[in-house]
Write an enzyme that holds these catalytic residues in place. Structure first.
Site, PDB file in Angstrom:
ATOM      1  N   THR A 157       4.654   2.554   5.631  1.00 19.29           N
ATOM      2  CA  THR A 157       2.769   1.962   5.664  1.00 19.29           C
ATOM      3  C   THR A 157       2.057   3.117   6.389  1.00 19.29           C
ATOM      4  O   THR A 157       2.834   3.697   7.648  1.00 19.29           O
ATOM      5  CB  THR A 157       2.929   0.536   5.865  1.00 19.29           C
ATOM      6  OG1 THR A 157       1.540   0.287   6.194  1.00 19.29           O
ATOM      7  CG2 THR A 157       3.975   0.013   7.294  1.00 19.29           C
ATOM      8  N   ARG A 175      -5.763  -2.895   9.096  1.00 22.28           N
ATOM      9  CA  ARG A 175      -6.399  -4.474   8.878  1.00 22.28           C
ATOM     10  C   ARG A 175      -5.902  -5.406  10.202  1.00 22.28           C
ATOM     11  O   ARG A 175      -6.701  -6.340  10.460  1.00 22.28           O
ATOM     12  CB  ARG A 175      -5.503  -4.946   7.696  1.00 22.28           C
ATOM     13  CG  ARG A 175      -6.248  -6.356   6.998  1.00 22.28           C
ATOM     14  CD  ARG A 175      -5.412  -6.597   5.887  1.00 22.28           C
ATOM     15  NE  ARG A 175      -4.469  -5.709   4.966  1.00 22.28           N
ATOM     16  CZ  ARG A 175      -4.057  -5.732   3.887  1.00 22.28           C
ATOM     17  NH1 ARG A 175      -4.176  -5.603   3.171  1.00 22.28           N
ATOM     18  NH2 ARG A 175      -2.303  -4.922   4.030  1.00 22.28           N
ATOM     19  N   ASP A 220       0.023   1.439   8.932  1.00 23.46           N
ATOM     20  CA  ASP A 220      -0.550   1.242   9.616  1.00 23.46           C
ATOM     21  C   ASP A 220      -0.007   1.351  11.264  1.00 23.46           C
ATOM     22  O   ASP A 220      -0.348   0.913  11.261  1.00 23.46           O
ATOM     23  CB  ASP A 220      -0.867  -0.279   8.858  1.00 23.46           C
ATOM     24  CG  ASP A 220      -1.411  -0.555   8.025  1.00 23.46           C
ATOM     25  OD1 ASP A 220      -2.486   0.196   7.892  1.00 23.46           O
ATOM     26  OD2 ASP A 220      -2.340  -1.776   7.614  1.00 23.46           O
ATOM     27  N   ARG A 247       0.177  -5.353  -4.875  1.00 22.61           N
ATOM     28  CA  ARG A 247       0.842  -6.249  -4.536  1.00 22.61           C
ATOM     29  C   ARG A 247       1.304  -7.797  -4.973  1.00 22.61           C
ATOM     30  O   ARG A 247      -0.232  -7.495  -6.048  1.00 22.61           O
ATOM     31  CB  ARG A 247       0.206  -6.253  -3.579  1.00 22.61           C
ATOM     32  CG  ARG A 247      -0.858  -5.155  -2.600  1.00 22.61           C
ATOM     33  CD  ARG A 247      -1.305  -5.718  -1.426  1.00 22.61           C
ATOM     34  NE  ARG A 247      -2.689  -4.813  -0.600  1.00 22.61           N
ATOM     35  CZ  ARG A 247      -2.415  -3.466   0.426  1.00 22.61           C
ATOM     36  NH1 ARG A 247      -0.632  -3.573   0.772  1.00 22.61           N
ATOM     37  NH2 ARG A 247      -2.723  -2.514   0.360  1.00 22.61           N
ATOM     38  N   GLY A 294       0.867  -1.372   0.120  1.00 22.11           N
ATOM     39  CA  GLY A 294      -0.592  -0.193   0.255  1.00 22.11           C
ATOM     40  C   GLY A 294       1.207   0.753  -0.146  1.00 22.11           C
ATOM     41  O   GLY A 294       2.229   1.390   1.069  1.00 22.11           O
ATOM     42  N   ASP A 323       5.285  -5.188   5.853  1.00 20.99           N
ATOM     43  CA  ASP A 323       5.865  -6.280   6.600  1.00 20.99           C
ATOM     44  C   ASP A 323       6.439  -7.162   5.130  1.00 20.99           C
ATOM     45  O   ASP A 323       6.786  -8.453   5.124  1.00 20.99           O
ATOM     46  CB  ASP A 323       5.965  -6.804   7.534  1.00 20.99           C
ATOM     47  CG  ASP A 323       3.922  -7.121   7.352  1.00 20.99           C
ATOM     48  OD1 ASP A 323       3.105  -6.331   6.801  1.00 20.99           O
ATOM     49  OD2 ASP A 323       3.629  -7.426   8.948  1.00 20.99           O
ATOM     50  N   ASP A 342       2.609  -0.624  11.246  1.00 18.57           N
ATOM     51  CA  ASP A 342       2.222  -2.083  12.438  1.00 18.57           C
ATOM     52  C   ASP A 342       3.299  -2.792  12.038  1.00 18.57           C
ATOM     53  O   ASP A 342       3.821  -4.084  12.183  1.00 18.57           O
ATOM     54  CB  ASP A 342       1.288  -3.217  11.970  1.00 18.57           C
ATOM     55  CG  ASP A 342       1.609  -2.930  10.245  1.00 18.57           C
ATOM     56  OD1 ASP A 342       1.744  -2.461   9.640  1.00 18.57           O
ATOM     57  OD2 ASP A 342       0.481  -4.085   9.847  1.00 18.57           O
TER      58      ASP A 342
HETATM   59  O1  F6P Z   1      -1.295  -1.820   4.326  1.00 15.78           O
HETATM   60  C1  F6P Z   1      -1.949  -1.012   3.894  1.00 15.78           C
HETATM   61  C2  F6P Z   1      -3.690  -0.517   4.181  1.00 15.78           C
HETATM   62  O2  F6P Z   1      -4.029   0.751   3.435  1.00 15.78           O
HETATM   63  C3  F6P Z   1      -4.502  -1.130   5.454  1.00 15.78           C
HETATM   64  O3  F6P Z   1      -4.765  -0.402   6.019  1.00 15.78           O
HETATM   65  C4  F6P Z   1      -5.673  -1.772   4.549  1.00 15.78           C
HETATM   66  O4  F6P Z   1      -6.405  -2.540   5.022  1.00 15.78           O
HETATM   67  C5  F6P Z   1      -5.235  -2.065   3.562  1.00 15.78           C
HETATM   68  O5  F6P Z   1      -4.153  -1.389   3.476  1.00 15.78           O
HETATM   69  C6  F6P Z   1      -5.976  -2.170   2.137  1.00 15.78           C
HETATM   70  O6  F6P Z   1      -5.694  -1.961   0.828  1.00 15.78           O
HETATM   71  P1  F6P Z   1      -5.613  -1.880  -1.009  1.00 15.78           P
HETATM   72  O7  F6P Z   1      -5.691  -0.595  -0.290  1.00 15.78           O
HETATM   73  O8  F6P Z   1      -4.916  -2.891  -1.294  1.00 15.78           O
HETATM   74  O9  F6P Z   1      -7.142  -2.104  -0.746  1.00 15.78           O
END
Ligand code: F6P
Length: 323
Positions: free
Chosen positions: A126, A172, A128, A72, A11, A103, A130
């Site tokens: 990120t 998430r 998050d 991704r 992301g 990660d 995390d």
């Molecule tokens: O990892 C960052 C994040 O924004 C999370 O908080 C969220 O769950 C996910 O990516 C959403 O991913 P995408 O934009 O691929 O739907």
């Protein structure tokens, strides 16, 4: 060290561009050429990369997103995908790789470095927050500021209409955004994945906290065990009849926008240190920030652990939420 590659993966997060800029400027100052791989590991598999010159990274420090693009990549999880990526890295003759991401991206980076013995340095990017081994990831501060600004606005409607608002924020697997933006916005309740959610207690709290004002803000991390904002609202609605309730999912506005001052400086420090680290012969490390000091941890050790919000912050939240 004559040539390195840099990529952004997973992301996007505000500050990734500031980091790419620091990588390029530090490398060029050390007579190292930089290849920018497009769209993360997916672009590496497809052989898409471009040389990044000084002027390519001018005027990008203030931009959200990533000028390199990100993805991704499912294909990179396969041996076949990785062998294509390795082929391109060899053709490009790079002596090191910098991976800016979360990660999932670091897992890819670690496997790659083992399979082709390439020096790799990770930089945590990120929203998050995390990632184990750093107090802050690039983009987290900006995302929290975006969330707090949004909640302040939602609060205007909540109090004018005497409503209960369930506001869903990203995260998430982790409740960092929910916890800290909940504290900063003065939310009445904050639901995070790190703690089991007691819906009976939530209902009781809402009843108590709305006695005078009849408005309330409940921040819900998307990964909470009780579900997202809509799911939580649906579950408590039968016990809160007569209350005017709404939910709001903040979504991807949290990932965009111009990076905060904190994120620009963090990203710049990390990008700078990553290049110096590669130049001095280090590999398999993640650059982090502990307190105000830049630190380095083996990537392999980061991947085995989970970052969790501090007990002190959770405890404080509980005290402040007591009615
Ligand atoms: O990892 C960052 C994040 O924004 C999370 O908080 C969220 O769950 C996910 O990516 C959403 O991913 P995408 O934009 O691929 O739907």
């Amino acid at each position: 060290m004559k040539k390195i590659a840099v990529l952004t993966s997973g992301g996007d997060s505000p500050g990734m561009n500031a980091c790419v800029r620091a990588v390029v400027k530090t490398a060029l100052a050390n007579s190292i050429e930089v290849l920018g791989v497009e769209d993360g590991f997916q672009g590496m598999i497809e052989g898409r990369a471009r040389v990044l010159a000084y002027q390519d990274v001018n005027n990008i420090i203030q931009l959200g997103g990533t000028i390199l693009g990100t993805a991704r990549s499912e294909k990179f999880r396969t041996k076949e995908g990785r062998s294509k990526a390795i082929g391109h890295l060899k053709n490009w003759s790079v002596d090191g790789l910098i991976v800016i991401g979360g990660d999932g991206s670091f897992t890819g980076a670690q496997i790659l470095s083992e399979e082709m013995n390439l020096p790799v340095i990770g930089i945590p990017g990120t929203i998050d927050n995390d990632i184990y081994g750093t107090d802050h990831t690039i983009g987290y501060d900006t995302a929290m500021n975006t969330v707090v600004e949004a909640i302040d606005k939602i609060r205007d409607t909540a109090s004018s209409h005497h409503r209960i608002f369930f506001v869903e924020v990203m995260g998430r697997d982790a409740g960092f955004i929910a916890l800290n933006s909940g504290i900063a916005s003065g939310a009445d309740d904050v639901l995070v994945p790190e703690e089991w959610t007691d819906l009976d207690a939530l209902v009781a709290n809402i009843k108590k906290s709305t006695k005078g004002s009849r408005s309330s803000i409940i921040v819900v991390a998307e990964g909470d065990d009780a579900g997202g904002a809509k799911a939580v609202l649906d579950k408590v609605a039968p016990y809160l009849q007569g209350f005017d309730m709404r939910y709001s999912v903040l979504g991807h506005i949290q990932r965009g926008g111009s990076p905060s001052v904190f994120d620009r400086i963090l990203a710049t420090r990390m990008g700078y240190q990553a290049v110096l680290s590669l130049k001095s012969g280090e590999k398999g490390l993640m650059i982090g920030l502990k307190g105000d000091e830049v630190c380095k941890n083996p990537l392999i050790s980061i991947l085995k652990k989970h970052a969790k919000p501090s007990e002190e912050m959770l405890e404080m939240l509980h005290v402040l939420q007591t009615r």
